[in-house]
Design an enzyme around this catalytic site. Structure first.
Site, PDB file in Angstrom:
ATOM      1  N   HIS A  67       0.751  -1.163   0.189  1.00 51.76           N
ATOM      2  CA  HIS A  67       0.265   0.091   0.376  1.00 51.76           C
ATOM      3  C   HIS A  67       0.810   1.277  -0.148  1.00 51.76           C
ATOM      4  CE1 HIS A  67      -1.560   3.288   2.121  1.00 51.76           C
ATOM      5  NE2 HIS A  67      -3.339   3.354   1.521  1.00 51.76           N
ATOM      6  N   GLU A  70       1.772   2.103  -3.483  1.00 54.21           N
ATOM      7  CA  GLU A  70       0.437   2.527  -4.431  1.00 54.21           C
ATOM      8  C   GLU A  70       0.436   4.386  -3.635  1.00 54.21           C
ATOM      9  OE1 GLU A  70      -3.506   1.569  -2.020  1.00 54.21           O
ATOM     10  OE2 GLU A  70      -3.749   4.179  -3.190  1.00 54.21           O
ATOM     11  N   HIS A  71       1.319   4.659  -2.920  1.00 47.49           N
ATOM     12  CA  HIS A  71       1.054   6.423  -2.683  1.00 47.49           C
ATOM     13  C   HIS A  71       2.293   7.303  -3.306  1.00 47.49           C
ATOM     14  CE1 HIS A  71      -1.879   7.567   0.076  1.00 47.49           C
ATOM     15  NE2 HIS A  71      -1.679   6.159   1.100  1.00 47.49           N
ATOM     16  N   GLU A 147      -4.121   8.040   7.602  1.00 47.03           N
ATOM     17  CA  GLU A 147      -5.298   7.339   6.452  1.00 47.03           C
ATOM     18  C   GLU A 147      -5.263   6.238   7.005  1.00 47.03           C
ATOM     19  OE1 GLU A 147      -3.832   5.562   3.170  1.00 47.03           O
ATOM     20  OE2 GLU A 147      -5.598   4.976   2.448  1.00 47.03           O
TER      21      GLU A 147
END
Lengths: 442, 434
Positions: A67, A70-71, A147
């Protein structure tokens, strides 16, 4: 990925010869698969690149890295400064985003059709040319921790779900949240990130999906130009630990002063499209079961627990077969004011035992099949849906043929198939029950 | 997801060449709909709104419009609740009502072949809802459960507190979802009275898209809406006067991330400076990954996962909201950066390049909104709710194009009020209020 299934279900309304989404495919020399779904309503395209890597592919102790990536894919490459990717897309009237699951990571842009080459060029660039530095990864690490706070730590229901997964899966990485554990996110190093990038981000581990107002004659040369020139990466093997048999029922209770509306869920391990080898009809049968038990106003659990017995304000069952490894089937309910959790749980268990004993009826199965069929037409009407469904399915290893023949598979299911599948899943399993309670709730 | 996208879309645009033109369809009984024919797929979507929404709920019965929206499709005419819902499911028809702040809305999505049945069910739900005891009580308890659950959500709590502090006793100040006491007080008679008095042809707007011709639609409009009362009961909603100041209100909740909501005055949808303000909001915080707030608060400092701003336009009030979420220890810093950006935008304005980029986004992204028949019908109804002209889809981009950097910077000076940027923080922020 419940979303996926519901939509997959749609296609039955079309004549069999018309197929579901009628995708066209080919493979580049470097192994990158390419899929086109034409949709000419407005001069717009959705461009997606799916990587066959998700959180369940992370090295032990490095949770959150898939993840994190992904950023980071929106940071600097040799050609672009950090953040420039999204700014260029926006400047060109487009929108972009990305998402990560247990089994894949995907990036997408929606743009006017004449900007397809532009977004392809940038997407191909960041497939191999990302250049990460301390200055870039540190603020983004804080963003990810925010997040996590926003999605999970601020939400008691999400915290409970995370805890249920840790006991549902004793050995398989599905026990670890996709976003990762905060303490492990904090410890990820620049070397960890670069190693992960080199291991997984390559054309032979990627699928290109384009949906919208473009033809194969236009797409193919663009794909060859931008992606075809990227060299193949290493061969990738997804090593997934398997799950041992469970020997005990488990209960997870989350009590929190923030909770104003309690709820309960009960989960069972269930086969997915990929793992159901002995009974390859089981996942389709369970999709039909989901429609029958479901959450809709006329589904069985709603009718019994909400309307007739007036014990619950909501109740249903959910199941998704779209996983690389095993999946789960979940019953859930939330009580009416004044109804204790014990009473609600007992009523839910009774529904499950009646289901086990008597099974479902011919009428219920036929109705569910028809409903899934009709949904197909609506899915076809929404730009982006086909790309989402096909990408998600191919990223876990399903073939285009399997996706296109989904309606046939659903239509071929009989009452006996559903009853056999539900009995296999629900009988004699060691289950996990999760309760979300306020401080005063019983 | 990389960013939880919370921007409220309220403007629509479209290349004139992409879709069929908007047709105005008038039935003989005086019902009008705006239609975009699209025969790509065999489905039809119809969205409608009656002017007057949750803001008209009587004091003490907050949630009346919402309970009506939840129960009108739970039994009507000869169908009881289960029969009505079963028929919808058997025919794959989506039929729903929803109460907004200023409008009572509904939509129907159906296969073309079931269009007549769908419209017949809509008509029955509008004209002869049953409000049987069982479904009314069931929906009441579901809404109460939802209202209780909303009290668990920090962003919802923050927004409600902000509305209350800015709008005071104006009906907008209580939000549009109702209250626990209000929902408990609504009777079956209230629901029947709501349907009888609030749903009149004079307050109705309709948008349609999909596999239907103007002629076929004309007939269906008559059959479905023709027997509604010509006029709804008269009502009036006062203009809201906003109470704004720079104070920070803290609502203490035991959570690791504080939810921040801020507000200042917005701009009327029909004000001559609306488009400069719209471009301004995009550059400041409305632009997803391209705004100044995103750059300063998230990209450079890693303070938040989401930060955004948006304009809110009610019939009688205009607001400009900002939202963010950060760990309790960094709330003060985050508030400081947002306020700084607000001040900077007021004092130094924006560069010609920023304005040009914003305009290419806002004009270039227009066809992206027209993803499905359902979205198109929704847009057509929304245009009428906002009292926009029927050629809006063709003229909207020209209005964005016409905005100059001077316009934006002039409007920034007149509209931005950092000294009246009110904040509500839900959580356990350190060092606040100060």
């Amino acid at each position: 990925m419940r979303y996926l299934l519901v939509i997959l279900g749609l296609l039955l309304a079309f004549p069999v010869s018309a197929g579901v989404f009628n995708p066209k495919t080919f493979t580049l020399d470097n192994g990158m698969e390419v899929v086109l779904i034409e949709n000419n309503r407005v001069p717009v395209v959705r461009h997606m690149v799916w990587y066959k890597v998700g959180s369940a592919d992370e090295p032990a102790g490095k949770s959150g890295i898939a993840h994190y990536f992904e950023h980071l894919m929106f940071k600097a490459t040799k050609k672009l400064a950090a953040g420039e990717f999204s700014k260029i897309v926006a400047k060109n009237g487009g929108q972009d985003n990305a998402f990560t699951s247990y089994d894949y990571t995907a990036y997408y842009q929606t743009v006017a059709k004449d900007r397809l080459g532009l977004v392809m060029e940038m997407e191909a660039d960041r497939m191999t040319n990302l250049s990460l530095t301390k200055e870039v990864i540190e603020p983004e690490r804080q963003v990810i921790l925010e997040e996590r706070r926003q999605r999970t730590d601020n939400n008691p229901g999400a915290q409970l779900r995370e805890q249920i997964d840790t006991v549902q899966y004793m050995n398989h990485p599905y026990r670890i949240p996709v976003i990762g554990w905060a303490h492990e996110i904090k410890a990820l190093s620049l070397e960890d990130l670069n190693r992960f990038y080199k291991a997984w981000y390559a054309p032979n581990n990627a699928i290109l999906i384009v949906e919208g107002d473009v033809s194969m004659a236009e797409l193919k040369p663009l794909a060859e130009k931008h992606y075809g020139s990227i060299p193949r990466g290493p061969e990738m093997i997804r090593l997934r630990p398997t799950e041992p048999p469970a020997h005990a029922d488990r209960r997870v209770i989350k009590r929190d002063q923030r909770v104003r509306q309690p709820s309960l869920q009960r989960t069972y391990l269930a086969p997915s499209y990929r793992t159901s080898t002995e009974d390859d009809k089981a996942p389709y049968a369970l999709e039909i079961l989901e429609n029958i038990m479901g959450g809709a106003a006329t589904s069985r659990l709603y009718t019994s627990l909400v309307i007739d017995q007036k014990l619950a304000v909501s109740a249903g069952m959910s199941y998704s077969p779209s996983r690389l490894d095993m999946s789960e089937l979940t019953f859930w309910a939330s009580p009416q004011a004044g109804v204790s959790m014990a009473v609600l749980e007992e009523a839910l268990l009774k529904e499950i035992s009646v289901l086990l004993e008597k099974g479902v009826s011919f009428d219920e199965v036929a109705r569910a099949q028809k409903s899934l069929v009709n949904d197909a037409v609506f899915a076809r009407d929404n730009l982006g849906t086909a790309a989402q469904v096909i990408g998600g399915a191919m990223a876990i290893g399903l073939s285009v043929d399997q996706i296109e023949s989904w309606p046939d598979a659903i239509q071929a299911i009989t009452v006996e198939d559903v009853n056999r599948a539900l009995r296999t899943v629900l009988k004699d399993q060691k289950t996990v029950t999760g309760l979300l309670l306020g401080l005063e709730d019983k | 997801m990389r960013l939880l996208f919370l921007i409220l879309g309220f403007l629509f645009s479209l290349p004139a060449h992409a879709l069929a033109p908007v047709q105005e369809v008038k039935s003989s009984s005086g019902v009008t709909a705006w239609l975009i024919e699209d025969h790509t797929n065999p489905i039809v979507s119809l969205h409608f709104s009656f002017r007057g929404g949750a803001a008209l709920d009587p004091v003490g019965k907050e949630g009346l419009a919402r309970l009506a929206s939840a129960t009108m499709d739970e039994g009507a005419g000869k169908w009881d609740s289960q029969a009505f819902q079963s028929r919808l499911e058997a025919l794959s028809i989506t039929l729903r009502f929803e109460a907004g702040m200023d409008n009572f809305n509904g939509r129907v999505l159906t296969l073309r072949e079931n269009m007549d049945a769908a419209m017949d069910m809509l008509k029955t739900a509008l004209m002869h809802p049953r409000f049987d005891g069982e479904p009314v009580e069931r929906m009441r308890s579901q809404i109460l459960a939802d209202l209780r659950q909303r009290q668990e959500d920090p962003a919802t709590l923050g927004t409600l507190a902000l509305y209350k502090s800015v709008l005071g006793f104006h009906p907008y100040g209580r939000g549009s979802k109702g209250t626990i006491t209000g929902i408990q007080n609504v009777s079956r008679e209230d629901l029947a009275h709501f349907v009888k008095t609030r749903l009149g042809k004079d307050n109705l707007v309709i948008g349609v898209s999909g596999d239907i011709t103007a002629q076929a639609l004309q007939k269906l409009l008559d059959e479905t809406f023709g027997s509604l009362p010509d006029k709804a009961a008269a009502w009036q909603l006062p203009e809201a006067s906003l109470t704004l100041n720079k104070k920070t209100q803290v609502i203490s909740k035991p959570i690791p991330q504080s939810s921040i909501m801020m507000v200042q005055g917005g701009i009327d949808r029909h004000h001559e400076d609306f488009y400069p303000a719209y471009v301004l909001n995009y550059m400041l915080g409305g632009g997803g990954f391209a705004s100044r707030l995103y750059e300063e608060v998230r990209e450079k400092r890693g303070l938040v996962y989401s930060v955004y701003s948006y304009l809110v336009n009610y019939d009688k009030a205009a607001l400009w909201l900002v939202g963010a979420g950060t760990q309790n220890a960094r709330v003060k810093e985050t508030l400081g950066v947002v306020r700084e950006e607000w001040q900077k935008a007021l004092e130094s304005g924006f560069s010609a390049e920023e304005v040009a980029d914003a305009k290419t986004y806002l004009t270039g992204s227009f066809p992206l909104r027209f993803k499905s028949s359902d979205r198109i019908a929704s847009i057509l109804a929304g245009m009428q709710r906002d009292r926009l002209p029927i050629d809006f889809l063709e003229t909207r981009n020209q209005q964005v194009e016409a905005v100059s950097v001077e316009d934006v910077n002039r409007v920034a000076k007149s509209l931005l009020t950092p000294d009246k940027l009110k904040a509500v923080v839900v959580g356990q922020p350190e060092g606040l209020p100060f």
